[in-house]
Design an enzyme around this catalytic site. Structure first.
Site, PDB file in Angstrom:
ATOM      1  N   LYS A  25      33.995  47.377  61.083  1.00 16.61           N
ATOM      2  CA  LYS A  25      33.708  46.779  62.384  1.00 16.61           C
ATOM      3  C   LYS A  25      32.334  47.217  62.870  1.00 16.61           C
ATOM      4  O   LYS A  25      31.515  46.389  63.300  1.00 16.61           O
ATOM      5  CB  LYS A  25      34.797  47.211  63.372  1.00 16.61           C
ATOM      6  CG  LYS A  25      34.889  46.360  64.614  1.00 16.61           C
ATOM      7  CD  LYS A  25      35.965  46.904  65.573  1.00 16.61           C
ATOM      8  CE  LYS A  25      37.376  46.623  65.090  1.00 16.61           C
ATOM      9  NZ  LYS A  25      38.390  47.336  65.907  1.00 16.61           N
ATOM     10  N   ARG A  96      36.593  51.586  70.396  1.00 18.11           N
ATOM     11  CA  ARG A  96      37.349  50.892  69.348  1.00 18.11           C
ATOM     12  C   ARG A  96      37.274  51.624  68.010  1.00 18.11           C
ATOM     13  O   ARG A  96      36.226  52.107  67.622  1.00 18.11           O
ATOM     14  CB  ARG A  96      36.786  49.479  69.141  1.00 18.11           C
ATOM     15  CG  ARG A  96      36.467  48.764  70.415  1.00 18.11           C
ATOM     16  CD  ARG A  96      35.590  47.545  70.165  1.00 18.11           C
ATOM     17  NE  ARG A  96      36.288  46.471  69.448  1.00 18.11           N
ATOM     18  CZ  ARG A  96      35.682  45.370  69.050  1.00 18.11           C
ATOM     19  NH1 ARG A  96      34.374  45.203  69.252  1.00 18.11           N
ATOM     20  NH2 ARG A  96      36.359  44.450  68.405  1.00 18.11           N
ATOM     21  N   GLY A 105      45.417  46.486  63.537  1.00 19.07           N
ATOM     22  CA  GLY A 105      46.429  46.979  64.459  1.00 19.07           C
ATOM     23  C   GLY A 105      46.928  48.393  64.185  1.00 19.07           C
ATOM     24  O   GLY A 105      47.831  48.870  64.854  1.00 19.07           O
ATOM     25  N   MET A 107      45.157  51.326  64.216  1.00 17.34           N
ATOM     26  CA  MET A 107      44.598  52.373  65.066  1.00 17.34           C
ATOM     27  C   MET A 107      44.305  51.766  66.431  1.00 17.34           C
ATOM     28  O   MET A 107      44.548  50.599  66.655  1.00 17.34           O
ATOM     29  CB  MET A 107      43.366  52.965  64.402  1.00 17.34           C
ATOM     30  CG  MET A 107      43.755  53.803  63.188  1.00 17.34           C
ATOM     31  SD  MET A 107      42.347  54.430  62.315  1.00 17.34           S
ATOM     32  CE  MET A 107      41.540  52.932  61.861  1.00 17.34           C
ATOM     33  N   ARG A 342      34.551  39.783  60.220  1.00 19.33           N
ATOM     34  CA  ARG A 342      34.862  40.350  58.897  1.00 19.33           C
ATOM     35  C   ARG A 342      35.142  39.188  57.953  1.00 19.33           C
ATOM     36  O   ARG A 342      35.349  38.055  58.402  1.00 19.33           O
ATOM     37  CB  ARG A 342      36.066  41.285  58.974  1.00 19.33           C
ATOM     38  CG  ARG A 342      37.310  40.595  59.463  1.00 19.33           C
ATOM     39  CD  ARG A 342      38.485  41.552  59.564  1.00 19.33           C
ATOM     40  NE  ARG A 342      39.563  40.905  60.275  1.00 19.33           N
ATOM     41  CZ  ARG A 342      40.377  41.512  61.132  1.00 19.33           C
ATOM     42  NH1 ARG A 342      40.255  42.798  61.366  1.00 19.33           N
ATOM     43  NH2 ARG A 342      41.336  40.847  61.729  1.00 19.33           N
ATOM     44  N   HIS A 459      65.471  39.570  26.225  1.00 14.64           N
ATOM     45  CA  HIS A 459      65.450  38.195  25.733  1.00 14.64           C
ATOM     46  C   HIS A 459      65.193  37.218  26.878  1.00 14.64           C
ATOM     47  O   HIS A 459      64.333  36.333  26.782  1.00 14.64           O
ATOM     48  CB  HIS A 459      66.802  37.899  25.061  1.00 14.64           C
ATOM     49  CG  HIS A 459      66.949  36.480  24.601  1.00 14.64           C
ATOM     50  ND1 HIS A 459      67.558  35.523  25.370  1.00 14.64           N
ATOM     51  CD2 HIS A 459      66.532  35.857  23.471  1.00 14.64           C
ATOM     52  CE1 HIS A 459      67.533  34.368  24.726  1.00 14.64           C
ATOM     53  NE2 HIS A 459      66.917  34.545  23.559  1.00 14.64           N
ATOM     54  N   SER A 811      43.610  39.016  14.878  1.00 16.46           N
ATOM     55  CA  SER A 811      44.177  38.695  16.179  1.00 16.46           C
ATOM     56  C   SER A 811      44.977  39.915  16.635  1.00 16.46           C
ATOM     57  O   SER A 811      45.994  40.253  16.025  1.00 16.46           O
ATOM     58  CB  SER A 811      45.059  37.460  16.033  1.00 16.46           C
ATOM     59  OG  SER A 811      45.728  37.184  17.214  1.00 16.46           O
ATOM     60  N   GLY A 813      47.540  41.962  18.313  1.00 13.67           N
ATOM     61  CA  GLY A 813      48.820  41.829  19.006  1.00 13.67           C
ATOM     62  C   GLY A 813      49.019  43.110  19.786  1.00 13.67           C
ATOM     63  O   GLY A 813      49.592  44.079  19.294  1.00 13.67           O
ATOM     64  N   THR A 814      48.512  43.121  21.008  1.00 16.27           N
ATOM     65  CA  THR A 814      48.450  44.405  21.708  1.00 16.27           C
ATOM     66  C   THR A 814      49.790  44.867  22.271  1.00 16.27           C
ATOM     67  O   THR A 814      49.904  46.012  22.676  1.00 16.27           O
ATOM     68  CB  THR A 814      47.398  44.356  22.836  1.00 16.27           C
ATOM     69  OG1 THR A 814      47.604  43.164  23.590  1.00 16.27           O
ATOM     70  CG2 THR A 814      46.006  44.385  22.267  1.00 16.27           C
ATOM     71  N   CYS A 879      46.014  38.373  21.328  1.00 14.75           N
ATOM     72  CA  CYS A 879      47.071  37.446  21.722  1.00 14.75           C
ATOM     73  C   CYS A 879      48.243  38.154  22.374  1.00 14.75           C
ATOM     74  O   CYS A 879      49.277  37.575  22.621  1.00 14.75           O
ATOM     75  CB  CYS A 879      47.532  36.617  20.530  1.00 14.75           C
ATOM     76  SG  CYS A 879      48.324  37.599  19.261  1.00 14.75           S
ATOM     77  N   TYR A 899      37.691  35.571  21.484  1.00 12.56           N
ATOM     78  CA  TYR A 899      38.609  34.799  22.325  1.00 12.56           C
ATOM     79  C   TYR A 899      39.748  35.667  22.835  1.00 12.56           C
ATOM     80  O   TYR A 899      40.024  36.736  22.296  1.00 12.56           O
ATOM     81  CB  TYR A 899      39.165  33.602  21.553  1.00 12.56           C
ATOM     82  CG  TYR A 899      40.153  33.980  20.471  1.00 12.56           C
ATOM     83  CD1 TYR A 899      41.523  34.076  20.750  1.00 12.56           C
ATOM     84  CD2 TYR A 899      39.729  34.243  19.172  1.00 12.56           C
ATOM     85  CE1 TYR A 899      42.423  34.437  19.763  1.00 12.56           C
ATOM     86  CE2 TYR A 899      40.624  34.593  18.177  1.00 12.56           C
ATOM     87  CZ  TYR A 899      41.968  34.689  18.484  1.00 12.56           C
ATOM     88  OH  TYR A 899      42.857  35.056  17.517  1.00 12.56           O
TER      89      TYR A 899
END
Ligand code: ADP
Ligand code: MG
Ligand code: MG
Length: 923
Positions: A25, A96, A105, A107, A342, A459, A811, A813-814, A879, A899
């Site tokens: 503010k 303020r 609201g 404080m 703001r 599942h 690829s 697969g994490t 992926c 990718y």
């Protein structure tokens, strides 16, 4: 401790960019003053002063600080031509709060400070308005009493109501000056009663107490709870600033007003001032809802000049901040003041629309239009969500397993779901304890899935996510009784046919219908994402198993399929029995027979995926099921066998009984009945059924694995039963050849799961090449394809160099790679110890949600580096579920991936995140 550094800044001098020091503010009040907007004169006391004070509150405010405050007050006196405490021309101020993060609201603010018996009379003389004077005074006493002196608000409210009642006043405005004067007297007496002291008369004493009170409110329960709830850390906001602002009055008559507005509509994004105002009122009246404010459009009729001034203010704010603003204004006798601004908080739709329109209007450039939107926000637009206007109490909380909200009638088994959903067209929610592959037809028929057991990888969760249907999993407060077709939650219950609502985004369950808002892929979103694609280096592909998934992903802008899971295609009532036959086959011939029946089905699957995605690449992963997912449960089989045995026994008993009846000359009708019952059960058939079930049970036991996730799956299955992968490869290549024959451009990619040695890959590759040659010969033309490997085993990362020799692409697969790297089984980790690990800070995040850069990410970086050493043009992507998460996408960008592939509905999120990643670090 005396501070030597400057802690108090006039609005003309404070650095508008330094929100940490001046609070949001305060910084904006400085900035607005400095760009020439009409802000009442004032100053900011820095957050650093708050922290200093809170370190030793018992010592009060440092003398040096109050010195600075006094100097600043004198400057304000000069600017306004008024005197603080001057009875002839009193200066009044507001005090303020405001920290670096907005905490609406939380404080406190005190208005009209500087009033006392003497200045009150001065104010009345100056304005010629006694009613106004007493009204301001009673507001001040109450606010100051509450905030600075700690007197309960209700004390004042009760007294106020009593006087109002005695005066037969309905509203505050109905009170006369005399009556308001009574209110002030009563309030002053109350302060004396509650504090044992008279109300402070000295304005500087008032100011000092008010500053302390605002500082203290930083540690107030409300503010502390709020920061905890919204994860506001000290790095984000530390201490509150105090803003001292000359009072301006919106309650000086019919030419005065106060209001709040957004520069654009925060619900729709429409480029039109949005807000409300009250004539002849103070700011707090708008918020307090004492009177009903008017829509801002009305101002043009009521005060046309002010409407023009407001429109100008709006333009200046937006042009300067280059962001939608949420601001407070007050009109005092024809003068417009801005009291606060703001950045506006908006929903996703409004963010997207304003981004695009502000670019078109030249307010911002495209980069900023992209960067101002948090990618995750877009998900809001792509799933149905609960109508935010509806207030409802949830009855149970489960895991948010698949996003989106749905209402429908509760149904407790898949067959009923199909009957009521598919055949009768009703919206149903499938409610189960947990689901199994044989429930799949129920998923298709349901609008949403609710389970009382299982985690985010159960599942139900995985299948629902794949289908893009809402799912709440593991809502343990619900107990499902399939037999009675009902579920109990606490003291209530819901039966089949009763409407419930689930919110897969929050995990909440409601009884009854709650309105939902449908997702929309707007023209603006498509424009914005087009800009994103132009900046991004990472390309976004989708994980899609069905033509429907693929179509949706394509609509969302996916430029190919990065992962099609063939095991998902087997989860179908017609195919599952064939798949089971294939798995339990005793001989290669039996297996081949099942495979022969699967081949045309798979070929058709692939063909339609290719068609939908043409000319983009489609990456198909060869089968990787944990086998147990397809097989019946051993315990269920045992029970069924026991039942059949009992039946057999009963049949034999009936035979004996019939014989005995003949001997005993039993009545004809009775004998007849027994005979009929006996004929109903053919012992030979029962025998046969038992034998079948027993054979299956033997097989299930034989295939039982202690740890199926680390067991006989992926390429290991492909190596031990080569005919399975051969069938799939043939189906892929034939489908591609069919498409090519029909003139459809296709780019099939074959991907092998769970690989840990180059030898595995070499064996599969050899058979792929053989089949490729056969298919090419049969169709008279070869179809180009790419061959690659999943990287989801730690060893595969370590052997990236030799794998790269066999693969055209990697690829990651994490999901599995994360399990393997941590040696955590996801389900066990998430249900048992991960929450504690997160709470106690052992792990910052859940690595299954947020890619673990330091461990899993490091392995990925090594694999990319080593793989490209051998094959510089090796194509690399991800992926796993992480592929759709902005933070992980940023990492993939940095790690040089080509990718990311994610579920369809995450595609827009990923496209924006990929642009963010590319733009990161730019000014
Ligand atoms: P909050 O952060 O809760 O909105 P504020 O500090 O903005 O608290 O103030 C509460 C109300 O008082 C707002 O409506 C604001 O516009 C009004 N207000 C604050 N300072 C002044 C002032 N100097 N003159 C007139 N109204 C004010
Ligand atoms: Mg405010
Ligand atoms: Mg895997």
């Amino acid at each position: 401790m005396a501070t030597t550094t400057k802690s108090v800044f006039a609005f003309e001098e404070g650095d508008g960019k330094d929100k940490q020091l001046l609070g949001g503010k305060g910084a904006n009040l400085c900035e607005m003053t400095q760009i020439g907007l009409n802000v009442p004169p004032g100053f900011v006391i820095a957050t650093s002063a708050c922290l200093d004070y809170l370190a030793a509150p018992e010592q009060g405010l440092p003398a040096a600080l109050m010195e600075e405050v006094r100097a600043q007050m004198r400057a304000v006196e000069e600017k306004t031509g008024k005197g603080f405490g001057d009875p002839d021309n009193p200066l009044l101020v507001s005090v303020r709060s405001g920290s670096a993060m907005s905490m609406p609201g939380m404080m406190d603010t005190i208005l009209n400070l500087g009033l006392n018996a003497a200045t009150l009379q001065g104010e009345i003389r100056a304005t010629g308005d006694a009613r106004f004077g007493y009204d301001a005074y009673r507001r001040f006493i109450q606010l100051f009493g509450k905030v600075a002196l700690g007197i309960d608000d209700a004390v004042f409210d009760t007294a106020f109501e009593a006087i109002k009642r005695a005066a037969h006043a309905r509203q505050d405005v109905d009170l006369s000056a005399r009556e308001l004067e009574q209110v002030c007297e009563r309030f002053l007496a109350l302060v004396r009663e509650h504090t044992g002291q008279p109300f402070p008369e000295d304005p500087y004493q008032q100011l000092e107490l008010a500053i302390q009170a605002v500082f203290n409110s930083w540690q107030g329960k409300r503010a502390v709870d709020y920061r905890r709830q919204f994860h506001i850390t000290p790095e984000m906001a530390n201490g509150t600033a105090v803003n001292v602002v000359t009072m301006v009055f919106g309650n000086r008559g019919e030419d005065s007003a106060t209001g709040v507005a957004f520069t654009r509509n925060p619900g729709t994004g429409e480029n039109r001032l949005y807000g409300e105002y009250l004539v002849n009122a103070q700011g707090e009246d708008v918020v307090a809802g004492i009177r009903t404010p008017k829509p801002i459009d009305r101002l043009a009729d009521e005060m046309p000049e002010m409407a023009t001034a407001l429109a100008e203010l709006r333009d200046k704010l937006e042009r300067h901040y280059r962001e939608v603003q949420d601001f407070e204004f007050t009109i005092e006798r024809g003068q417009l003041y801005c009291l606060q601004t703001r950045n506006g908080k908006m929903n996703a739709t409004a963010m997207v629309r304003t981004s695009v329109e502000m670019v078109e209007e030249g307010v911002i450039e495209r980069e900023r239009a992209l960067l101002r939107i948090a990618p995750d926000l877009l998900e809001q637009m792509l799933f149905p969500r609960l109508d935010p206007g509806v207030v409802a109490e949830s009855v149970a909380q489960g895991l948010p397993a698949s996003p989106g909200a749905a209402s429908g009638i509760a149904v407790f088994d898949a067959d009923r779901a199909e009957q009521l959903g598919r055949e009768q067209g009703l919206k149903v929610i499938l409610v189960r304890e947990e689901t199994k592959p044989e429930d799949i037809h129920g998923f298709f028929a349901a609008a949403g899935i609710l389970t009382s057991r299982g985690g985010k990888t159960s599942h139900a969760a995985v299948v629902a996510r794949g289908m893009g249907k809402p799912c709440v999993a593991g809502a343990e407060g619900i107990s499902v009784d399939v037999e009675r077709r009902e579920a109990r939650v606490g003291l209530t219950r819901f039966r089949e046919g009763e409407t419930i609502t689930i919110d897969g985004t929050s995990g909440k369950v409601y009884i009854g219908a709650i309105a939902t808002v449908e997702p929309e892929f707007t023209a603006e979103l498509s424009t914005l994402l087009g800009w994103a694609d132009a900046h991004a280096r990472l390309r976004v592909l989708a994980n899609a198993d069905t033509p429907d998934d693929a179509r949706r992903a394509r609509r969302y802008g996916a430029v190919g399929i990065g992962l099609a899971r063939t095991e998902r295609m087997f989860n179908d009532v017609e195919r599952l029995p064939i798949v089971i036959e294939m798995i339990v086959a005793e001989t290669p011939e039996q297996r081949q027979d099942a495979l022969d029946r699967l081949l045309p089905l798979q070929r058709a699957d692939f063909q339609s995926l290719f068609e939908v995605m043409s000319p983009n690449p489609v990456t198909i992963r060869l089968l990787d099921p944990p086998i147990h997912e397809f097989l019946p449960d051993a315990q269920v089989l045992e029970r069924e066998i026991a039942d059949l045995r009992a039946l057999e026994c009963g049949a034999r008993g009936l035979g004996v009984l019939a014989g005995a009846m003949g001997l005993l000359h039993a009545e004809d009708t009775l004998r007849h009945e027994v005979d009929r019952a006996r004929r109903l059960v053919e012992p030979a058939l029962v025998e046969e059924a038992i034998a079948k079930k027993e054979a299956m049970l033997r097989k299930v036991r034989l295939l039982y694995e202690t740890n199926p996730m680390l067991g006989h799956r992926g390429v290991r299955l492909g190596i031990t039963f080569p005919e399975i992968y051969q069938m799939q490869v043939r189906a892929i290549l034939e489908a591609a050849a069919e498409c090519a024959k029909a003139g459809i451009e296709v780019h099939p990619q074959i991907k092998v799961p769970q690989v840990c040695t180059a030898q595995e890959l070499r064996m599969v590759r050899a058979s792929v090449e053989t089949i490729h040659a056969e298919v090419a010969e049969r169709y008279g033309a070869p179809v180009a394809f790419r061959f690659g490997t999943m990287i989801e085993v730690v060893r595969a990362c370590m052997r990236a160099e030799s794998l790269a020799e066999e693969a055209d692409f990697f690829s990651f697969g994490t999901n599995d790679l994360t399990q393997a790297t941590f040696s955590f089984s996801r389900e066990d980790a998430e249900n048992k110890f991960l929450p504690l690990y997160n709470q106690s800070g052992i792990l910052q995040d859940n690595p299954f949600d947020v890619l673990d850069r330091k461990g899993v990410g490091k392995l990925m970086e090594l694999a990319v580096e080593w793989g490209r050493r051998v094959k510089p043009n090796l194509h690399v992507g991800i992926c796993g579920e992480h592929g759709g998460h902005p933070d992980s996408i940023a990492f993939c960008h940095q790690a040089g991936l080509d990718y990311v592939s994610c579920s369809g509905p995450r595609v827009p999120v990923a496209r924006l995140a990929a642009a963010h990643a590319a733009l990161a670090g730019r000014p």
